[in-house]
Design a protein around this motif. Structure first.
Motif, PDB file in Angstrom:
ATOM      1  N   LEU A 144     -44.367 -33.884   5.272  1.00  0.00           N
ATOM      2  CA  LEU A 144     -43.549 -32.681   5.402  1.00  0.00           C
ATOM      3  C   LEU A 144     -42.821 -32.330   4.103  1.00  0.00           C
ATOM      4  O   LEU A 144     -42.692 -31.149   3.754  1.00  0.00           O
ATOM      5  CB  LEU A 144     -42.510 -32.867   6.515  1.00  0.00           C
ATOM      6  CG  LEU A 144     -42.997 -32.811   7.973  1.00  0.00           C
ATOM      7  CD1 LEU A 144     -41.843 -33.094   8.916  1.00  0.00           C
ATOM      8  CD2 LEU A 144     -43.628 -31.464   8.291  1.00  0.00           C
ATOM      9  N   LEU A 145     -42.333 -33.352   3.406  1.00  0.00           N
ATOM     10  CA  LEU A 145     -41.521 -33.110   2.215  1.00  0.00           C
ATOM     11  C   LEU A 145     -42.337 -33.111   0.925  1.00  0.00           C
ATOM     12  O   LEU A 145     -41.816 -32.789  -0.148  1.00  0.00           O
ATOM     13  CB  LEU A 145     -40.407 -34.163   2.117  1.00  0.00           C
ATOM     14  CG  LEU A 145     -39.483 -34.287   3.336  1.00  0.00           C
ATOM     15  CD1 LEU A 145     -38.358 -35.273   3.053  1.00  0.00           C
ATOM     16  CD2 LEU A 145     -38.919 -32.935   3.752  1.00  0.00           C
ATOM     17  N   GLY A 146     -43.601 -33.512   1.016  1.00  0.00           N
ATOM     18  CA  GLY A 146     -44.456 -33.504  -0.165  1.00  0.00           C
ATOM     19  C   GLY A 146     -44.098 -34.545  -1.192  1.00  0.00           C
ATOM     20  O   GLY A 146     -44.305 -34.363  -2.394  1.00  0.00           O
ATOM     21  N   ARG A 147     -43.561 -35.681  -0.725  1.00  0.00           N
ATOM     22  CA  ARG A 147     -43.178 -36.767  -1.624  1.00  0.00           C
ATOM     23  C   ARG A 147     -43.141 -38.054  -0.834  1.00  0.00           C
ATOM     24  O   ARG A 147     -43.083 -38.040   0.397  1.00  0.00           O
ATOM     25  CB  ARG A 147     -41.805 -36.515  -2.240  1.00  0.00           C
ATOM     26  CG  ARG A 147     -40.731 -36.160  -1.217  1.00  0.00           C
ATOM     27  CD  ARG A 147     -39.344 -36.456  -1.712  1.00  0.00           C
ATOM     28  NE  ARG A 147     -39.168 -37.875  -1.973  1.00  0.00           N
ATOM     29  CZ  ARG A 147     -38.063 -38.384  -2.505  1.00  0.00           C
ATOM     30  NH1 ARG A 147     -37.070 -37.594  -2.829  1.00  0.00           N
ATOM     31  NH2 ARG A 147     -37.962 -39.672  -2.716  1.00  0.00           N
ATOM     32  N   SER A 148     -43.166 -39.172  -1.518  1.00  0.00           N
ATOM     33  CA  SER A 148     -43.159 -40.458  -0.833  1.00  0.00           C
ATOM     34  C   SER A 148     -41.774 -40.787  -0.290  1.00  0.00           C
ATOM     35  O   SER A 148     -40.769 -40.690  -1.005  1.00  0.00           O
ATOM     36  CB  SER A 148     -43.603 -41.572  -1.798  1.00  0.00           C
ATOM     37  OG  SER A 148     -43.492 -42.839  -1.187  1.00  0.00           O
ATOM     38  N   VAL A 149     -41.735 -41.153   0.988  1.00  0.00           N
ATOM     39  CA  VAL A 149     -40.508 -41.620   1.627  1.00  0.00           C
ATOM     40  C   VAL A 149     -40.853 -42.944   2.302  1.00  0.00           C
ATOM     41  O   VAL A 149     -41.679 -42.981   3.206  1.00  0.00           O
ATOM     42  CB  VAL A 149     -39.982 -40.618   2.673  1.00  0.00           C
ATOM     43  CG1 VAL A 149     -38.710 -41.154   3.314  1.00  0.00           C
ATOM     44  CG2 VAL A 149     -39.734 -39.247   2.044  1.00  0.00           C
ATOM     45  N   THR A 150     -40.230 -44.043   1.861  1.00  0.00           N
ATOM     46  CA  THR A 150     -40.624 -45.363   2.354  1.00  0.00           C
ATOM     47  C   THR A 150     -39.729 -45.902   3.455  1.00  0.00           C
ATOM     48  O   THR A 150     -40.178 -46.677   4.303  1.00  0.00           O
ATOM     49  CB  THR A 150     -40.647 -46.394   1.207  1.00  0.00           C
ATOM     50  OG1 THR A 150     -39.304 -46.594   0.717  1.00  0.00           O
ATOM     51  CG2 THR A 150     -41.557 -45.942   0.071  1.00  0.00           C
ATOM     52  N   ASP A 151     -38.445 -45.507   3.471  1.00  0.00           N
ATOM     53  CA  ASP A 151     -37.512 -46.095   4.434  1.00  0.00           C
ATOM     54  C   ASP A 151     -36.580 -45.023   4.998  1.00  0.00           C
ATOM     55  O   ASP A 151     -35.373 -45.016   4.734  1.00  0.00           O
ATOM     56  CB  ASP A 151     -36.700 -47.204   3.758  1.00  0.00           C
ATOM     57  CG  ASP A 151     -36.035 -48.143   4.761  1.00  0.00           C
ATOM     58  OD1 ASP A 151     -36.131 -47.884   5.975  1.00  0.00           O
ATOM     59  OD2 ASP A 151     -35.426 -49.140   4.328  1.00  0.00           O
ATOM     60  N   PRO A 152     -37.124 -44.108   5.817  1.00  0.00           N
ATOM     61  CA  PRO A 152     -36.323 -42.967   6.286  1.00  0.00           C
ATOM     62  C   PRO A 152     -35.204 -43.327   7.245  1.00  0.00           C
ATOM     63  O   PRO A 152     -34.282 -42.537   7.443  1.00  0.00           O
ATOM     64  CB  PRO A 152     -37.362 -42.075   6.970  1.00  0.00           C
ATOM     65  CG  PRO A 152     -38.432 -43.026   7.406  1.00  0.00           C
ATOM     66  CD  PRO A 152     -38.494 -44.066   6.330  1.00  0.00           C
ATOM     67  N   THR A 153     -35.250 -44.515   7.861  1.00  0.00           N
ATOM     68  CA  THR A 153     -34.210 -44.888   8.814  1.00  0.00           C
ATOM     69  C   THR A 153     -33.081 -45.692   8.174  1.00  0.00           C
ATOM     70  O   THR A 153     -32.143 -46.089   8.864  1.00  0.00           O
ATOM     71  CB  THR A 153     -34.797 -45.699   9.988  1.00  0.00           C
ATOM     72  OG1 THR A 153     -35.307 -46.940   9.500  1.00  0.00           O
ATOM     73  CG2 THR A 153     -35.918 -44.935  10.679  1.00  0.00           C
ATOM     74  N   SER A 154     -33.168 -45.937   6.889  1.00  0.00           N
ATOM     75  CA  SER A 154     -32.131 -46.725   6.222  1.00  0.00           C
ATOM     76  C   SER A 154     -30.779 -46.030   6.300  1.00  0.00           C
ATOM     77  O   SER A 154     -30.641 -44.852   5.950  1.00  0.00           O
ATOM     78  CB  SER A 154     -32.495 -46.953   4.750  1.00  0.00           C
ATOM     79  OG  SER A 154     -31.416 -47.550   4.049  1.00  0.00           O
ATOM     80  N   GLY A 155     -29.771 -46.776   6.721  1.00  0.00           N
ATOM     81  CA  GLY A 155     -28.415 -46.248   6.764  1.00  0.00           C
ATOM     82  C   GLY A 155     -27.605 -46.621   5.542  1.00  0.00           C
ATOM     83  O   GLY A 155     -26.386 -46.420   5.515  1.00  0.00           O
TER      84      GLY A 155
END
Length: 240
Positions: A144-155
């Motif tokens: 969706l964002l067009g980039r690598s996201v490895t840990d989206p749930t990190s607080g």
């Protein structure tokens, strides 16, 4: 004397370990203030946090993680902090990683920096079921964002002034970490991930069961897809 950085620690029924969490943060990040948002706990979370040296906001009822964290951002905005960071109240986030996160935020002029346990895959990697869910969300957000996201749930994250002000006005509810990344991108703001080492919680047990994990994944996927369709420009009036 107020400092430039506020570390927000949302906590719900974390009396057993919250004092150690606060003391660890204050020892390793002495240049920041610590605010514990006691999210309607039924135990002595607030009292233990205060004994550790934190400022404490007591919520009269449980708002959930989104409401608790936004309370922290509102506090930061009202008191004029330049940076606001978020750390969990269970001791999983190591304050030793904070300096590199702050440095990355400042050097790259990012709006937010997220600590990712999956960049270098060191430390506690969560349970197998949750890892599968995180991988699913990572793939969705990366697309969706067009980039690598490895840990989206990190607080574990730190925000500069623009993101701080945005989140003080509008912040996702329930389990907001994933949606907040979409919200930032929708606003044209930037975020980066840096490697951190997560620890196992120091006390208590997680409130998220296997069933809740599955429910959460379904719910957050729908929320992310809906959030992505709301790409408006209302936020510009909050920029200085």
């Amino acid at each position: 004397m107020r400092k430039e950085i506020l570390i927000i620690v949302p906590a719900f029924n974390e009396a057993e370990g919250i004092r150690r969490v606060v003391e660890d943060i204050r020892l390793q990040i002495p240049y920041a203030d610590v605010l514990v948002v006691n999210d309607g706990s039924a135990d002595a979370t607030g009292e233990q946090a205060a004994l550790g040296g934190a400022a404490v906001v007591h919520l009269s009822c449980n708002l959930g993680i989104g409401g608790a964290v936004q309370t922290g951002y509102q506090y930061a905005a009202a008191h004029g902090y330049s940076y606001a960071a978020q750390m969990d109240g269970d001791g999983q986030h190591d304050p030793a990683d904070f300096a590199s996160m702050l440095q990355t935020l400042q050097e790259h002029d990012s709006d937010m920096v997220v600590g990712s346990r999956f960049v270098e895959k060191r430390g506690f990697q969560s349970t197998r079921l949750r890892r599968l869910g995180i991988e699913l969300l990572s793939g969705l957000l990366s697309r969706l964002l067009g980039r690598s996201v490895t840990d989206p749930t990190s607080g574990y994250r730190i925000c500069g002034r623009r993101a701080l002000r945005l989140f003080s006005v509008d912040y996702p509810t329930d389990y907001p970490e994933v949606e907040a990344l979409v919200q930032l991108d929708n606003c044209g703001y930037t975020f980066r991930e840096v490697p951190v080492v997560m620890r196992e919680r120091i006390a208590g047990v997680s409130s998220i069961s296997a069933f809740k994990s599955v429910y959460y994944m379904i719910k957050v996927i729908l929320a992310v897809l809906i959030a992505r369709t709301r790409k408006t420009r209302w936020w510009v009036r909050y920029e200085s």
